[in-house]
Write a protein that holds these residues in place. Structure first.
Motif, PDB file in Angstrom:
ATOM      1  N   VAL A  48       0.846  -1.192   0.000  1.00  0.00           N
ATOM      2  CA  VAL A  48       0.000   0.000   0.000  1.00  0.00           C
ATOM      3  C   VAL A  48       0.884   1.245   0.000  1.00  0.00           C
ATOM      4  N   PRO A  49       0.684   2.180  -0.928  1.00  0.00           N
ATOM      5  CA  PRO A  49       1.487   3.409  -0.933  1.00  0.00           C
ATOM      6  C   PRO A  49       1.308   4.202   0.349  1.00  0.00           C
ATOM      7  N   GLY A  50       2.382   4.811   0.809  1.00  0.00           N
ATOM      8  CA  GLY A  50       2.377   5.522   2.065  1.00  0.00           C
ATOM      9  C   GLY A  50       1.375   6.652   2.133  1.00  0.00           C
ATOM     10  N   ARG A  51       1.083   7.285   0.999  1.00  0.00           N
ATOM     11  CA  ARG A  51       0.157   8.422   1.037  1.00  0.00           C
ATOM     12  C   ARG A  51      -1.245   8.008   1.476  1.00  0.00           C
ATOM     13  N   PHE A  52      -1.574   6.733   1.305  1.00  0.00           N
ATOM     14  CA  PHE A  52      -2.881   6.246   1.749  1.00  0.00           C
ATOM     15  C   PHE A  52      -2.903   5.910   3.249  1.00  0.00           C
ATOM     16  N   LEU A  53      -1.736   5.916   3.873  1.00  0.00           N
ATOM     17  CA  LEU A  53      -1.635   5.542   5.281  1.00  0.00           C
ATOM     18  C   LEU A  53      -1.340   6.733   6.191  1.00  0.00           C
ATOM     19  N   THR A  54      -0.977   7.863   5.598  1.00  0.00           N
ATOM     20  CA  THR A  54      -0.542   9.010   6.394  1.00  0.00           C
ATOM     21  C   THR A  54      -1.588   9.452   7.403  1.00  0.00           C
ATOM     22  N   SER A  55      -2.840   9.609   6.969  1.00  0.00           N
ATOM     23  CA  SER A  55      -3.893  10.075   7.892  1.00  0.00           C
ATOM     24  C   SER A  55      -4.089   9.101   9.042  1.00  0.00           C
ATOM     25  N   THR A  56      -4.014   7.811   8.750  1.00  0.00           N
ATOM     26  CA  THR A  56      -4.191   6.803   9.797  1.00  0.00           C
ATOM     27  C   THR A  56      -3.168   6.981  10.914  1.00  0.00           C
ATOM     28  N   PHE A  57      -1.908   7.165  10.532  1.00  0.00           N
ATOM     29  CA  PHE A  57      -0.878   7.238  11.570  1.00  0.00           C
ATOM     30  C   PHE A  57      -0.795   8.608  12.225  1.00  0.00           C
ATOM     31  N   LEU A  58      -1.190   9.659  11.523  1.00  0.00           N
ATOM     32  CA  LEU A  58      -1.351  10.947  12.191  1.00  0.00           C
ATOM     33  C   LEU A  58      -2.405  10.829  13.286  1.00  0.00           C
ATOM     34  N   TYR A  59      -3.508  10.190  12.958  1.00  0.00           N
ATOM     35  CA  TYR A  59      -4.590   9.996  13.926  1.00  0.00           C
ATOM     36  C   TYR A  59      -4.115   9.154  15.106  1.00  0.00           C
ATOM     37  N   ARG A  60      -3.458   8.039  14.831  1.00  0.00           N
ATOM     38  CA  ARG A  60      -3.044   7.137  15.904  1.00  0.00           C
ATOM     39  C   ARG A  60      -2.085   7.821  16.883  1.00  0.00           C
ATOM     40  N   HIS A  61      -1.109   8.529  16.340  1.00  0.00           N
ATOM     41  CA  HIS A  61      -0.136   9.173  17.217  1.00  0.00           C
ATOM     42  C   HIS A  61      -0.781  10.291  18.026  1.00  0.00           C
ATOM     43  N   ARG A  62      -1.702  11.019  17.433  1.00  0.00           N
ATOM     44  CA  ARG A  62      -2.400  12.073  18.174  1.00  0.00           C
ATOM     45  C   ARG A  62      -3.244  11.466  19.285  1.00  0.00           C
ATOM     46  N   GLN A  63      -3.940  10.371  18.994  1.00  0.00           N
ATOM     47  CA  GLN A  63      -4.759   9.719  20.016  1.00  0.00           C
ATOM     48  C   GLN A  63      -3.918   9.263  21.195  1.00  0.00           C
ATOM     49  N   VAL A  64      -2.788   8.619  20.905  1.00  0.00           N
ATOM     50  CA  VAL A  64      -1.929   8.138  21.985  1.00  0.00           C
ATOM     51  C   VAL A  64      -1.429   9.305  22.830  1.00  0.00           C
ATOM     52  N   ALA A  65      -0.940  10.348  22.161  1.00  0.00           N
ATOM     53  CA  ALA A  65      -0.406  11.498  22.895  1.00  0.00           C
ATOM     54  C   ALA A  65      -1.482  12.142  23.770  1.00  0.00           C
ATOM     55  N   ASP A  66      -2.673  12.342  23.208  1.00  0.00           N
ATOM     56  CA  ASP A  66      -3.754  12.977  23.971  1.00  0.00           C
ATOM     57  C   ASP A  66      -4.226  12.094  25.116  1.00  0.00           C
ATOM     58  N   ASP A  67      -4.377  10.799  24.864  1.00  0.00           N
ATOM     59  CA  ASP A  67      -4.832   9.894  25.922  1.00  0.00           C
ATOM     60  C   ASP A  67      -3.814   9.824  27.064  1.00  0.00           C
ATOM     61  N   MET A  68      -2.527   9.718  26.715  1.00  0.00           N
ATOM     62  CA  MET A  68      -1.505   9.662  27.762  1.00  0.00           C
ATOM     63  C   MET A  68      -1.526  10.944  28.596  1.00  0.00           C
ATOM     64  N   ALA A  69      -1.710  12.087  27.920  1.00  0.00           N
ATOM     65  CA  ALA A  69      -1.741  13.362  28.638  1.00  0.00           C
ATOM     66  C   ALA A  69      -2.907  13.414  29.621  1.00  0.00           C
ATOM     67  N   ARG A  70      -4.066  12.909  29.193  1.00  0.00           N
ATOM     68  CA  ARG A  70      -5.230  12.941  30.085  1.00  0.00           C
ATOM     69  C   ARG A  70      -5.028  12.033  31.294  1.00  0.00           C
ATOM     70  N   HIS A  71      -4.460  10.858  31.083  1.00  0.00           N
ATOM     71  CA  HIS A  71      -4.229   9.954  32.217  1.00  0.00           C
ATOM     72  C   HIS A  71      -3.163  10.516  33.167  1.00  0.00           C
ATOM     73  N   GLN A  72      -2.140  11.154  32.615  1.00  0.00           N
ATOM     74  CA  GLN A  72      -1.122  11.756  33.467  1.00  0.00           C
ATOM     75  C   GLN A  72      -1.723  12.889  34.295  1.00  0.00           C
ATOM     76  N   TRP A  73      -2.589  13.699  33.655  1.00  0.00           N
ATOM     77  CA  TRP A  73      -3.262  14.768  34.387  1.00  0.00           C
ATOM     78  C   TRP A  73      -4.119  14.178  35.508  1.00  0.00           C
ATOM     79  N   ALA A  74      -4.883  13.123  35.205  1.00  0.00           N
ATOM     80  CA  ALA A  74      -5.770  12.513  36.210  1.00  0.00           C
ATOM     81  C   ALA A  74      -4.976  11.970  37.388  1.00  0.00           C
ATOM     82  N   SER A  75      -3.784  11.469  37.126  1.00  0.00           N
ATOM     83  CA  SER A  75      -2.991  10.887  38.216  1.00  0.00           C
ATOM     84  C   SER A  75      -2.564  11.939  39.224  1.00  0.00           C
ATOM     85  N   THR A  76      -2.548  13.213  38.821  1.00  0.00           N
ATOM     86  CA  THR A  76      -2.216  14.272  39.779  1.00  0.00           C
ATOM     87  C   THR A  76      -3.388  14.567  40.709  1.00  0.00           C
TER      88      THR A  76
END
Length: 451
Positions: free
Chosen positions: A114-142
């Motif tokens: 599969v050409p990479g241009r068809f996968l770019t949005s998927t991995f932008l989404y995945r990395h943003r989700q992980v970063a945002d979710d980790m940030a929320r859990h870290q905030w909650a732990s405080t």
């Protein structure tokens, strides 16, 4: 061909790797615009197997490669079953590199035809989700360190699926209250009319999402289903919380901005404003009142009612109905287009439920809406712009009335409610996507250049 996508996540490597090992990780990483669903989750990143359902009855089986398993540095999965193994050969290497004590470089390397241009949005989404979710859990732990046992009704719905996955990947134990025979150790049989006395034993918090869909013609039977699925089951759960020794200390129940009535003009509506009129306002008032009538709060439980706006996700709700019309150029404003629409990104709604559990200062009704409501004509213009489609076919008032009836159209499709998240803003709550365009781009995978 294929893709290599990398970003730095603010998280220690061990915790970031652990996030990926927990139930719900695949759900949190799955772009909502893609037509696939999880049939079977992998029970191990070392040698587990996940099965995905695709359109046309196809199945994708992904196996984890023991030879590529090196925690917390790396794990590998690959396409393992016919016909997808031949149609779309795929090997996905996930690596985690320490940048600093609290930062990790996460890299996805996919070897595929599969050409990479068809996968770019998927991995932008995945990395943003992980970063945002980790940030929320870290905030909650405080605020509230440690994990909790959280019981959830309505866990298979749009909000419930996203929320339970988020909680599980954060290390919480999720107990799904289901009406059928339990199939896993983390499910319990729930009879809404007469819940078992031990249903909530060992539970720290209850999130109550279950209820018949509000969407539809407001016939006598529809109104009865909406009311009956909410008011009495909520009362019974509240009574059970009050009577359970060492039971849940938090009761979070779904609610709706229908509380404010179908047409409040340009009035800015806060949690303390008076209720409106109409069927939904009456129902929501009784629904929220059902928590108080059982004296759950008198028994020491904190009660939060999440008054939800129009949820934005292509997997359900209004956006799921509108997206295909807009994509073929048949979109347009509803009626005059001047009515206010108070919306909320699905992930922001998940964060609000999470906050309701961990923030001991949050109590009573909470408006779960983005801080920037828009008029219907602006919503139409933004959605059309994100999808790069015209939107010049307005839907006259009689259209929604034909589908929903006079009352349904007035209280749902043509409702005019300018609601603001007053209590969340007073607590300096951080929204992931406070403006409509960023929310729609994230939910639909239409990212701008440079993201």
């Amino acid at each position: 061909m294929g893709i290599v996508h990398s970003s730095v996540i603010r998280s220690a490597r061990d915790e970031l790797f652990a996030w990926h090992t927990r139930p719900g990780a695949f759900t949190r990483l799955s772009p909502p615009w893609q037509p696939l669903s999880l049939d079977e989750d992998a029970d191990s990143l070392k040698a587990g197997r996940a099965v995905l359902r695709l359109p046309g009855g196809l199945r994708w089986t992904a196996r984890h490669d023991p030879a590529g398993y090196d925690p917390p540095r790396q794990f590998v999965d690959y396409s393992a079953a016919l016909p997808m193994r031949l149609l779309v050969p795929w090997r996905h290497t996930h690596t985690f590199e320490v940048v600093s004590e609290d930062e990790t470089r996460m890299t996805d390397r996919v070897d595929t035809a599969v050409p990479g241009r068809f996968l770019t949005s998927t991995f932008l989404y995945r990395h943003r989700q992980v970063a945002d979710d980790m940030a929320r859990h870290q905030w909650a732990s405080t605020l509230a360190p440690g994990s909790r046992t959280i019981a959830v009704t309505g866990s298979s719905g749009l909000v419930g699926s996203a929320l339970t996955a988020f909680l599980a990947t954060g290390g919480h134990r999720v107990v799904r209250l289901v009406r059928r025979t339990p199939q896993t150790p983390d499910e319990r049989r729930w009879n809404p009319a007469a819940p078992a006395a031990d249903l909530l034993a060992g539970v720290d918090a209850v999130i109550h999402l279950a209820g018949a869909s509000i969407a539809g013609r407001f016939t006598d039977s529809h109104r009865r289903a909406v009311r009956d699925s909410r008011i009495e089951p909520t009362r019974r759960l509240a009574e059970l919380i009050a009577s359970t020794p060492d039971g849940p200390k938090v009761f979070v129940t779904a609610s709706a901005i229908g509380y404010y009535g179908p047409d409040r003009g340009d009035e800015l509506l806060h949690e303390d404003d008076e209720r409106g009129d109409g069927f939904l306002a009456d129902t929501v008032a009784e629904w929220e009142g059902a928590t108080a009538s059982a004296s759950a709060s008198d028994a020491g439980a904190r009660v939060v009612a999440v008054r939800t706006g129009i949820v934005q996700s292509p997997k359900g709700g209004v956006l799921r109905l509108q997206r295909p019309l807009f994509e073929v150029g048949l979109g347009g404003r509803l009626g005059a287009g001047t009515q206010w629409l108070s919306w909320i990104d699905l992930d922001d709604l998940v964060d609000i439920y999470h906050r309701a559990v961990v923030d001991t200062r949050l109590t009573g009704p909470v408006n779960a809406v983005a801080p920037n409501p828009v008029r219907n004509e602006e919503y139409t213009a933004v959605l059309a712009s994100v999808l790069h489609r015209p939107a010049f076919l307005p839907v006259p008032d009689f259209g929604p009335k034909l589908l929903l009836g006079e009352q349904g159209a007035r209280e749902l499709a043509l409702a005019n409610q300018r609601v603001v998240p007053g209590r969340l803003l007073s607590r300096e709550h951080r929204f992931r996507r406070p403006d409509l365009e960023s929310a729609l781009r994230h939910q639909l995978g239409r990212f701008t250049t440079g993201e």
